[in-house]
Scaffold this active site. Structure first.
Site, mmCIF file in Angstrom:
data_model
loop_
_atom_site.group_PDB
_atom_site.id
_atom_site.type_symbol
_atom_site.label_atom_id
_atom_site.label_comp_id
_atom_site.label_asym_id
_atom_site.label_seq_id
_atom_site.Cartn_x
_atom_site.Cartn_y
_atom_site.Cartn_z
ATOM 1 N N VAL A 11 -44.096 -8.697 -19.825
ATOM 2 C CA VAL A 11 -42.515 -8.514 -20.359
ATOM 3 C C VAL A 11 -41.862 -7.871 -19.154
ATOM 4 C CG1 VAL A 11 -41.089 -7.652 -21.750
ATOM 5 C CG2 VAL A 11 -43.200 -8.722 -22.614
ATOM 6 N N GLU A 162 -44.943 -16.804 -22.865
ATOM 7 C CA GLU A 162 -45.773 -16.849 -21.839
ATOM 8 C C GLU A 162 -46.072 -18.560 -21.350
ATOM 9 O OE1 GLU A 162 -49.328 -14.866 -21.875
ATOM 10 O OE2 GLU A 162 -48.323 -13.023 -22.906
ATOM 11 N N ASN A 215 -41.972 -13.580 -35.340
ATOM 12 C CA ASN A 215 -43.099 -13.633 -35.025
ATOM 13 C C ASN A 215 -43.916 -13.948 -36.139
ATOM 14 O OD1 ASN A 215 -43.319 -13.557 -32.077
ATOM 15 N ND2 ASN A 215 -43.729 -11.617 -31.837
ATOM 16 N N TYR A 257 -41.772 -26.896 -32.774
ATOM 17 C CA TYR A 257 -42.660 -25.843 -32.319
ATOM 18 C C TYR A 257 -43.339 -25.258 -33.490
ATOM 19 C CZ TYR A 257 -39.688 -26.458 -28.141
ATOM 20 O OH TYR A 257 -39.080 -27.132 -27.073
ATOM 21 N N TYR A 258 -44.489 -24.838 -32.990
ATOM 22 C CA TYR A 258 -45.401 -23.990 -33.975
ATOM 23 C C TYR A 258 -45.941 -24.808 -35.054
ATOM 24 C CZ TYR A 258 -44.062 -19.972 -31.309
ATOM 25 O OH TYR A 258 -43.590 -19.173 -30.178
ATOM 26 N N GLY A 266 -52.502 -17.268 -31.501
ATOM 27 C CA GLY A 266 -53.418 -15.918 -30.609
ATOM 28 C C GLY A 266 -52.228 -15.350 -29.894
ATOM 29 N N CYS A 269 -48.867 -11.218 -29.109
ATOM 30 C CA CYS A 269 -47.738 -10.930 -29.894
ATOM 31 C C CYS A 269 -48.133 -11.492 -31.253
ATOM 32 C CB CYS A 269 -46.429 -11.613 -29.559
ATOM 33 S SG CYS A 269 -45.762 -11.060 -27.687
ATOM 34 N N LYS A 272 -50.659 -9.384 -33.256
ATOM 35 C CA LYS A 272 -50.438 -8.004 -33.494
ATOM 36 C C LYS A 272 -49.329 -7.688 -34.524
ATOM 37 C CE LYS A 272 -48.343 -6.101 -29.720
ATOM 38 N NZ LYS A 272 -47.148 -5.274 -29.810
#
Length: 422
Positions: A11, A162, A215, A257-258, A266, A269, A272
């Site tokens: 970041v 990323e 997230n 997306y997702y 994984g 971000c 966690k």
């Protein structure tokens, strides 16, 4: 402006390069002398498309420098941006050690004879109440009555993915700026003046919880999609076709997306922040049964994918894993589900090779280095070149992300693609 950045990881380093491109002067600070030396020599310490070009441009223009010690550099700065890590503690909460330490260092270095306050912007993911309950008291203890005159605190979560971080910096989905009173901040407006995105000025607490909400939602989408994918695998259905039908409905369903059934979630971000969200929910007495199930669902998916990729594969077979990082064109291995897959293959005695051109085992640093080698101590011996990957006859090739596009795999007919279950 002259801007200091604390923490030159994914970041912080990306922000350094992008902010310098906008014409600001950036001084970066990191505890890693190796990383600092690399940056000053024009070598990007991370693998991320485009940052190496922006780094060289910033150095040539005299707008970028990196250091291990603050010294007097902060005196001339208008803004300090904090991007240090907040790793998971054993109970799932975020470890605030680095936040507290860098805050103390900034407070000690701030000159109390400043004519204008230093705008200290936190981008690290922190639980609601951290700025007012931890950060402000540290500044107050160090600066006393000069605190209000010398420091203005801002929380500004980042939304960088990323492998597309530069694009996301200049074209974010939104800008969220938290201030003590929820009112605009002139220096943040100057920093973002060329970025067009919905902008929300809110109080500190609302801005601090934003990243957790985002997230955790991304993790919900991934876990849900993968559970549908597992059902399709069990029933012999095409998960890819079911996904195509699902995302075609832009009126009632959501974007692709997702929500594509494939690999487990994984990276640095999502796992966690899901753990931290669980901790926050338990700490405040909320009952979040869906959120609490996310990590268990993700672990179940990792195991089911391992079964899927090793089906009918004889013991001792030669296996090529294409893509070790959780996403192509990045070398971030932290909590990558592909690390878990590689460990499983090694544990079961398969002869494993790994192709991921973004990963240079000699250049990994910090938490990324520690995670990689504690999980796979023989990593450097497993990585193979493009030439070796294409010339070797493998019993099975497993592709985990878009890294497979860099290989000609025509000679290997036994390919299992985890990027999108079919």
């Amino acid at each position: 402006m002259k801007i200091a950045i604390f923490g030159l990881g994914y970041v912080g380093f990306t922000a350094m390069c992008c902010i310098a491109k906008e014409g600001h002067h950036v001084v970066g600070f990191d505890v890693s002398e190796k990383k600092v030396n690399q940056i000053n020599q024009g070598i990007a310490p991370i693998t991320e498309p485009g940052v190496d070009i922006l780094l060289r441009e910033g150095l040539e223009a005299g707008r970028i420098s990196a250091h291990t010690e603050i010294r007097r550099h902060l005196n001339e700065c208008d803004m300090a941006i904090v991007c240090v890590g907040t790793p998971s503690a054993p109970d799932g909460s975020h470890n605030m050690t680095y936040i507290a330490e860098v805050t103390r260092q900034i407070a000690a270095a701030v000159g109390q004879n400043r004519t204008s306050p230093l705008t200290v912007v936190y981008r690290s993911t922190i639980r609601p109440g951290t700025v007012e309950g931890l950060i402000a008291p540290i500044f107050a203890a160090e600066l006393g009555e000069a605190f209000d005159r010398c420091i203005e605190l801002v929380y500004n979560p980042e939304f960088l993915r990323e492998s597309s971080a530069i694009q996301d910096y200049f074209d974010p989905p939104k800008i969220v700026i938290g201030t003590v009173d929820g009112k605009p901040n002139a220096r943040m407006d100057e920093l973002n003046q060329n970025i067009k995105a919905p902008t929300f000025y809110v109080r500190l607490g609302e801005s601090e919880i934003t990243k957790f909400v985002d997230n955790t939602w991304h993790a919900v989408k991934v876990a849900y999609a993968n559970e549908i994918g597992r059902i399709c695998l069990q029933l012999g259905l095409s998960a890819a076709k079911v996904h195509e039908i699902f995302v075609s409905d832009t009126k009632l369903n959501i974007s692709p997306y997702y929500t594509r059934p494939g690999g487990a979630f994984g990276g640095s971000c999502l796992p966690k922040d899901v753990r931290a969200m669980q901790y926050i929910a338990a700490d405040c007495g909320a009952h979040t049964h869906l959120v609490d199930a996310l990590l268990r669902s993700n672990e179940a998916h990792k195991y089911r994918l391992f079964q899927h990729v090793t089906r009918d594969l004889a013991p001792g077979s030669r296996v090529l894993l294409v893509g070790l990082a959780f996403k192509a064109e990045t070398d971030d291995l932290r909590e990558s589900p592909n690390i878990d897959l590689a460990r499983g293959l090694l544990r079961e005695g398969y002869k494993l090779s790994i192709f991921d051109p973004a990963i240079d085992a000699t250049k990994l640093v910090g938490a990324n280095l520690g995670y990689a080698y504690t999980q796979i101590p023989t990593l450097s011996q497993l990585l193979v070149s493009k030439e070796t990957a294409e010339a070797t006859a493998y019993d099975r090739v497993i592709t985990t992300n878009l890294t497979y596009r860099k290989l000609n795999l025509e000679k290997n007919g036994d390919i299992v693609n985890l990027n999108s279950l079919s």
